[in-house]
Design a protein around this motif. Sequence first.
Motif, short mmCIF file in Angstrom:
data_model
loop_
_atom_site.label_atom_id
_atom_site.label_comp_id
_atom_site.label_asym_id
_atom_site.label_seq_id
_atom_site.Cartn_x
_atom_site.Cartn_y
_atom_site.Cartn_z
N MET B 1 0.85 -1.19 0.00
CA MET B 1 0.00 0.00 0.00
C MET B 1 0.89 1.24 0.00
SD MET B 1 -2.98 1.08 2.68
CE MET B 1 -1.90 1.59 3.97
N SER B 2 0.67 2.12 -0.92
CA SER B 2 1.52 3.30 -0.91
C SER B 2 1.02 4.25 0.17
CB SER B 2 1.49 3.97 -2.28
OG SER B 2 0.48 4.94 -2.33
N LEU B 3 1.95 4.97 0.73
CA LEU B 3 1.59 5.89 1.80
C LEU B 3 0.97 7.12 1.17
CD1 LEU B 3 4.73 5.83 4.06
CD2 LEU B 3 2.45 5.16 4.72
N LYS B 4 -0.26 7.41 1.55
CA LYS B 4 -0.87 8.62 1.02
C LYS B 4 -0.34 9.79 1.82
CE LYS B 4 -5.17 6.45 -0.09
NZ LYS B 4 -5.44 5.76 1.16
N ILE B 5 0.29 10.72 1.16
CA ILE B 5 0.84 11.85 1.88
C ILE B 5 -0.10 13.04 1.73
CG2 ILE B 5 2.85 13.34 2.19
CD1 ILE B 5 3.48 10.41 2.71
N ASP B 6 -0.90 13.24 2.73
CA ASP B 6 -1.77 14.42 2.68
C ASP B 6 -1.08 15.57 3.40
OD1 ASP B 6 -1.93 13.66 5.29
OD2 ASP B 6 -3.91 12.77 5.10
N GLU B 7 -1.75 16.71 3.41
CA GLU B 7 -1.14 17.91 3.97
C GLU B 7 -0.77 17.73 5.45
OE1 GLU B 7 0.78 20.87 3.58
OE2 GLU B 7 0.20 19.79 1.77
N LYS B 8 -1.68 17.03 6.19
CA LYS B 8 -1.45 16.83 7.63
C LYS B 8 -0.19 16.01 7.87
CE LYS B 8 -6.19 16.16 9.03
NZ LYS B 8 -6.98 14.99 9.34
N THR B 9 -0.09 14.93 7.10
CA THR B 9 1.07 14.06 7.27
C THR B 9 2.35 14.80 6.90
OG1 THR B 9 -0.42 12.36 6.48
CG2 THR B 9 1.85 11.73 6.79
N ARG B 10 2.25 15.61 5.86
CA ARG B 10 3.38 16.40 5.40
C ARG B 10 3.90 17.29 6.52
NH1 ARG B 10 4.63 17.01 0.21
NH2 ARG B 10 6.25 18.57 0.08
N LYS B 11 2.96 17.91 7.20
CA LYS B 11 3.31 18.80 8.31
C LYS B 11 4.04 18.02 9.39
CE LYS B 11 0.40 22.86 8.70
NZ LYS B 11 -1.07 22.76 8.58
N ILE B 12 3.54 16.82 9.65
CA ILE B 12 4.17 16.01 10.68
C ILE B 12 5.56 15.55 10.23
CG2 ILE B 12 4.02 13.78 11.85
CD1 ILE B 12 1.08 14.34 12.22
N ILE B 13 5.67 15.27 8.96
CA ILE B 13 6.97 14.79 8.49
C ILE B 13 8.03 15.89 8.58
CG2 ILE B 13 8.22 14.06 6.42
CD1 ILE B 13 5.78 12.31 5.74
N TYR B 14 7.70 17.09 8.13
CA TYR B 14 8.73 18.14 8.13
C TYR B 14 8.74 18.97 9.42
CZ TYR B 14 9.47 17.15 3.20
OH TYR B 14 9.77 16.52 2.01
N GLY B 15 7.64 18.96 10.15
CA GLY B 15 7.60 19.71 11.41
C GLY B 15 7.46 21.20 11.21
N PRO B 16 7.19 21.92 12.31
CA PRO B 16 6.94 23.36 12.20
C PRO B 16 8.15 24.15 11.69
CG PRO B 16 7.05 22.67 14.51
CD PRO B 16 7.06 21.43 13.69
N LYS B 17 9.35 23.62 11.94
CA LYS B 17 10.55 24.34 11.48
C LYS B 17 10.89 24.01 10.04
CE LYS B 17 13.42 24.84 15.62
NZ LYS B 17 14.63 24.29 16.26
N GLY B 18 10.19 23.02 9.48
CA GLY B 18 10.50 22.59 8.12
C GLY B 18 11.76 21.75 8.04
N PHE B 19 12.23 21.27 9.17
CA PHE B 19 13.43 20.44 9.16
C PHE B 19 13.40 19.56 10.41
CE2 PHE B 19 18.33 20.62 8.26
CZ PHE B 19 18.35 19.24 8.23
N ARG B 20 13.08 18.30 10.19
CA ARG B 20 12.97 17.38 11.31
C ARG B 20 13.89 16.18 11.13
NH1 ARG B 20 6.70 16.82 13.47
NH2 ARG B 20 7.16 18.22 15.18
N ILE B 21 14.53 15.80 12.22
CA ILE B 21 15.28 14.54 12.18
C ILE B 21 14.62 13.57 13.14
CG2 ILE B 21 17.51 13.43 12.52
CD1 ILE B 21 18.87 15.99 11.74
N ARG B 22 14.06 12.50 12.58
CA ARG B 22 13.38 11.50 13.40
C ARG B 22 14.38 10.55 14.01
NH1 ARG B 22 9.55 12.88 10.39
NH2 ARG B 22 7.50 12.73 11.34
N ILE B 23 14.22 10.33 15.31
CA ILE B 23 15.05 9.34 15.98
C ILE B 23 14.15 8.40 16.76
CG2 ILE B 23 16.94 9.01 17.63
CD1 ILE B 23 18.13 11.50 16.66
N PRO B 24 14.24 7.10 16.46
CA PRO B 24 13.34 6.15 17.12
C PRO B 24 13.79 5.84 18.54
CG PRO B 24 14.80 4.97 15.63
CD PRO B 24 15.14 6.42 15.50
N ILE B 25 12.94 6.17 19.50
CA ILE B 25 13.27 5.81 20.89
C ILE B 25 12.28 4.74 21.32
CG2 ILE B 25 13.59 6.68 23.25
CD1 ILE B 25 15.52 8.00 21.30
N ALA B 26 12.68 3.50 21.12
CA ALA B 26 11.85 2.36 21.49
C ALA B 26 12.81 1.28 22.01
CB ALA B 26 11.08 1.86 20.28
N SER B 27 12.28 0.27 22.67
CA SER B 27 13.15 -0.74 23.30
C SER B 27 14.17 -1.33 22.33
CB SER B 27 12.34 -1.88 23.87
OG SER B 27 11.45 -1.40 24.82
#
Lengths: 176, 612
Positions: B1-27
């Motif tokens: 299934m391809s990921l549908k990238i809507d505006e909301k998801t886009r915002k979450i991906i890039y963040g309010p600063k327009g530059f996000r680095i995701r780091i997974p903090i999980a066990s």
Amino acid sequence: MECEFERSRERLDDDTFVSELVKKYGKDRSMLIPMLQEVMLRYHYLPRDILETLSEKIEVPIAEIINVATFYHQFRLEPVGRYIVSICFGTACYLLGSAIVYEAMRDAMGLKGDKHTTDDLAITIEPARCFGCCSLAPVAMVTSADGKERYVHGKLTPSEGRKLVRKYRAQALKEM
Amino acid sequence: MSLKIDEKTRKIIYGPKGFRIRIPIASCSLAAGVNSVRDAVVNAIESLGVEAEIYRVGCMGQCFIDPWIEIAKEGLPPAIYGNVDPNNASKIKEIIQNYVNGDLSEAMAVRFKVDGVKSPQELTELDPWKYQVRFVSRNCGLIDPESIEDYIATGGYSGLKRALEMKREEVIEEIKRSKLRGRGGAGFPTWLKWNLCYQQKSDVKYVICNGDEGDPGAFMNRLLSESDPHRVVEGLIIAGYAVGATNGVIFVRAEKPLMAERLAKAVQQAREKGFLGKNILGTDFNFDIVTYRSAGAFVCGEETALIAAIEGRSRSRQRPPYPAVKGLWGKPTILNNVETLAHVATIFQFGVEEFLKYGTERTGGTKMFCVTGSVKRTGVYEVPIGTTIRRLIYDLAGGAKEGKNIKAVQAGGPSGGCIPVELFDVQLDFETLQQYGAIMGSGGLVVIDDSMCMVDVAHFFTGFTLAESCGKCLPCRVGVKLLNQILGKIKEGEGKIEDLETLQEIGESIMKTSLCALGGTAPNPVISTLKYFKHEYLEHIERKHCPAKVCQKLVTYVINPGICNGCGTCLRSCPAGAIEGKPRDAHKIIAEKCLRCGQCMIVCPAGAVGKV
Ligand SMILES: Cc1cc2nc3c(=O)[nH]c(=O)nc-3n(C[C@H](O)[C@H](O)[C@H](O)COP(=O)(O)O)c2cc1C
Ligand code: SF4
Ligand code: FES
């Protein structure tokens, strides 16, 4: 039924501690597990005399308390080391050799037979249940006795296992 | 299934600063050293002077690329970098620098492409993603699990709103239509249980989220709760509404502390936002949740034992009455698995039709499976119910590890069975697996290769159940012990041919007479290996030989003279004095004296001792 317990920071003497516990949870048999969890937090094991005091205060026979305490893995009746190294014996870890890593660690710490804790009380090494990090099997979880620090190490080999326990022992001795 | 990238998801991906680095903090990523990676990223963005925001996420289930990071700067495709070396800070800095300069060549994949930027393939084109349908796991690795705002931004709690606008019967009807069946093991139709509880007259009712997840090799509940805990909480509130409950309990096992912390935090945030408490969302529905940490015993995952644990007792009891009628503190109670509840929330967010696009005639939707053991890409994969084992193990998880051959898969943990490689076209659904002697269980699949011994696997599981049996009923307590002892004898080369029949007989009688499903399913690992791998048993019994070289008493230890440096460690540790050799010369084991205890292999610092 609120069970997200707070860690009691102030130093109480043993009797006051038990009284406080009973005050907090009531003489409520169903609160036995959370109470024992608090005893664990404070002493890192369940000292016999504390259980006896508790038994008197909440009017639950000591045999029944011991019964509950031995049923659940989380409770222990013997003192533990500064760091507890738990080796996963879940399916994925076992099949990828965690038993050999465990033996190698025990060998490095000179633990034989029923002994799980070094005489200097620096390290306890024990087999454990799955931590849910099975994709990094074999896995060991290291926790400090007070439960405040927690580290997980994955893809261990016997020789890395040896190094790991030596490192934590050195650290423990420095801190003790 | 391809990921549908809507505006909301886009915002979450890039963040309010327009530059996000995701780091997974999980066990899992923590175990892989992600903390050092984070430190290196923090230092790198400081020294490079870039305006990036560090964004904590959960785990996307692709454990084989741990630790990973994702760099997303407005104008560039969000790029995922796998297996980042936690000890190489300068490399991490270089990756960020190159990315900022538009060079994405080191990335493993991008979430989506951006016109005019040369980039590697999209995540959804990669083999481990291609066949996945990320329905409940959609947010895993995408959003901050500790932020209710971000969950809401992806449509979170809109399902609850929808449910609260419906009548209770309609909510149950909606779940009936979805063909949702419990993901915790038995596959019980969720609506049926809810309906029974709904019909009970009682001023107090409970709903319990079963997060005990004790099946070794299964961690989809942990992953989901650590990565998207609000989805579970939302599902539990909807369940509470549907059956008319007043209280919810989330029960988490002690071995999974981060899961418990994240769920507790989510509950607190939901309460602050008014999704819990009195008059939820302006309705007359009052409901609250407490979290409870299990003290860790496998049987606690079983419904009645779980209830006993909350009540401070330690044993299962006979059913009926079912918990839906008489459960926690004698009140009507339903229990649902973490993933079941997450599905409930997602069904209400996206609609039954979306869910029903996947699944089989009898079971709707998707299921998360954990694939571990001998495969290239260990991890969690969400696929439609009814997907074949082959697709999961070969296409998604990449097949056998280098140099190994897969011979079976263990499905369903201690209650499940082993399915041989010849049957890998079998579909993963409740009925089919049962037909082949395994069970779906919670969805843990441990892949077994030819360096693993099937008798040992059976022995391992009976040992597990033996330690976990609450001891209340005789067949479970004594029968499983007998199975374990007989298997132990076979492993030591002391088995007799009659033992195979005895195993079968004892197994069948335990299945018939045990009180709870722990005992009732305990013989499955034995019976299924006897059925499909009888030749391995015979090899142990008749030829005193373990083909996989696992059963210690049946192998011969040898020292590889090419590796041995003659340190003498094994010589000093051998209890039988069976090793000879001069210092700094290669040592030798005298076969006649050897006790086959394996001590030399454990102590050898050079790894020179092998088995034949
Ligand atoms: C020994 C044993 C262990 C179990 N462990 C779990 C578990 O860890 N998690 C779980 O959700 N269900 C577990 N179950 C199944 C539960 O009893 C119950 O069926 C399930 O929580 C119902 O939820 P569901 O209908 O959403 O699947 C276990 C059952 C048995 C017999
Ligand atoms: S297997 Fe045991 S007895 Fe044999 S050589 Fe090694 S240590 Fe000695
Ligand atoms: S089997 Fe070892 S962490 Fe799960």
